[in-house]
Design a protein around this motif. Structure first.
Motif, PDB file in Angstrom:
ATOM      1  N   THR A  46       0.956  -0.981  -0.229  1.00 50.32           N
ATOM      2  CA  THR A  46       0.036   0.817  -0.001  1.00 50.32           C
ATOM      3  C   THR A  46       0.323   1.207  -0.115  1.00 50.32           C
ATOM      4  OG1 THR A  46      -1.321   0.977   1.599  1.00 50.32           O
ATOM      5  CG2 THR A  46      -0.335  -0.109   2.499  1.00 50.32           C
ATOM      6  N   GLU A  48      -0.672   3.570   0.976  1.00 52.77           N
ATOM      7  CA  GLU A  48      -1.242   5.306   1.629  1.00 52.77           C
ATOM      8  C   GLU A  48      -1.455   4.846   3.189  1.00 52.77           C
ATOM      9  OE1 GLU A  48      -5.530   4.019   0.549  1.00 52.77           O
ATOM     10  OE2 GLU A  48      -5.301   4.833  -1.968  1.00 52.77           O
ATOM     11  N   THR A  63       5.201   4.173   2.197  1.00 54.13           N
ATOM     12  CA  THR A  63       4.489   2.798   0.418  1.00 54.13           C
ATOM     13  C   THR A  63       4.934   1.922   2.181  1.00 54.13           C
ATOM     14  OG1 THR A  63       5.312   3.031  -1.340  1.00 54.13           O
ATOM     15  CG2 THR A  63       5.128   1.454  -0.752  1.00 54.13           C
ATOM     16  N   LYS A  81      -6.771  -3.073   5.906  1.00 57.40           N
ATOM     17  CA  LYS A  81      -6.211  -1.767   5.412  1.00 57.40           C
ATOM     18  C   LYS A  81      -7.117  -0.707   6.729  1.00 57.40           C
ATOM     19  CE  LYS A  81      -7.118   1.401   2.987  1.00 57.40           C
ATOM     20  NZ  LYS A  81      -6.082   2.337   2.385  1.00 57.40           N
TER      21      LYS A  81
END
Length: 133
Positions: A46, A48, A63, A81
């Motif tokens: 990811t 984010e 990252t 997430k």
């Protein structure tokens, strides 16, 4: 909330990180005709990930790459997430964030092999990459 010295940017302490959001499901893979179970390498990435530098109060954006060979469990992605989102307002040094991610995943998965890499965006002309394996 803690305030960065001399600044008015509040952030949370690392106890707000939520490893309990990590969910797993059973890893099942049929044996090959040769009678052995192959090792599957699973990689998640990811761009984010964000936390807060506890020194400056400024955001640290990275990252994150997770590589693992499962034993009996696989990580559910939506839960990963939400786990990463729990870092969003937490003041934690880059090296400690990498260590915490590694420890939480190791506990949740008990994998055969685990590697966590964090590649932080350049700040002050310095690049930081942390790797735990």
């Amino acid at each position: 909330m803690v305030k960065a010295e001399g600044l008015k940017l509040p952030f949370e302490t690392p106890d707000k990180i939520a490893p309990e959001t990590l969910e797993v499901f059973p890893y099942t893979l049929p044996e090959l005709k040769v009678g052995r179970i192959p090792k599957q390498l699973i990689t998640y990435t990811t761009k984010e990930f964000s936390a807060v530098c506890p020194f400056s109060g400024l955001p640290d954006i990275a990252t994150v790459t997770i590589e693992y060979v499962p034993d009996k469990k696989v990580l559910e992605l939506k839960s990963l997430k939400y786990y990463f989102l729990s870092y969003r307002n937490v003041g934690i040094y880059q090296e400690h964030a990498t260590q915490k991610i590694f420890a939480d995943l190791q506990k949740a998965l008990c994998p055969q092999k685990l590697k966590v890499t964090t590649l932080y965006n350049t700040r002050g002309g310095l690049d930081t990459t942390c790797v735990l394996e």
